[in-house]
Enzyme design. Sequence first.
Site, short mmCIF file in Angstrom:
data_model
loop_
_atom_site.label_atom_id
_atom_site.label_comp_id
_atom_site.label_asym_id
_atom_site.label_seq_id
_atom_site.Cartn_x
_atom_site.Cartn_y
_atom_site.Cartn_z
N HIS A 1 -7.48 4.16 -5.18
CA HIS A 1 -7.97 4.98 -4.08
C HIS A 1 -7.99 6.43 -4.52
CE1 HIS A 1 -6.78 2.03 -0.60
NE2 HIS A 1 -7.37 1.42 -1.60
N GLU B 1 -6.80 9.14 -3.24
CA GLU B 1 -5.51 9.83 -3.16
C GLU B 1 -4.60 9.45 -4.33
OE1 GLU B 1 -6.30 8.40 1.18
OE2 GLU B 1 -6.97 7.88 -0.84
N CYS C 1 -4.48 5.23 3.86
CA CYS C 1 -3.95 3.91 4.18
C CYS C 1 -2.44 3.92 3.97
CB CYS C 1 -4.62 2.86 3.30
SG CYS C 1 -4.08 2.91 1.57
N CYS D 1 -1.38 4.70 0.30
CA CYS D 1 -1.56 6.11 -0.07
C CYS D 1 -0.57 7.01 0.65
CB CYS D 1 -3.00 6.54 0.20
SG CYS D 1 -4.18 5.72 -0.91
#
Length: 149
Positions: A53, A55, A83, A86
Amino acid sequence: MVFASHMPAALEEARAAAQRGEVPVGAVLIGADGHVLARAGNRTRELADPTAHAEILAIRQACAAVGSERLPGARLWVTLEPCPMCAAAISAARIAVLYYGAEDARMGGVRHGARVFDHPQCHHRPEIIDGISAEESRHLLLEFFQERR
């Protein structure tokens, strides 16, 4: 230090992710000194890695750049509510401030769903500022998924 929004750069990363066929989420990590430590967009498909992801990639880059697993005083700008995975990484990295754009009622882990920072087990809670460029962030996501249906 003068306040400056880094959401335009995060949106650039989200657009680049969409061009690669990735869900358009972008992140920019700013160090305590105000300099950009890392920029990233989602790369889960490209890297065949469900943890890639925006992040997580930005946190990895920034930690490598500073030579530490912690980023005290850092500020993370991301186009979508992180999410739970993260959010946990943000906490572990000791990021001071999280700015995000669009809410994610389905998969979010900050204001929705798991609410990672609200758990008593959460050892670090960043300041949270949401809704920054939310409409533009939301539009990128809607457009991306409409094109795929």
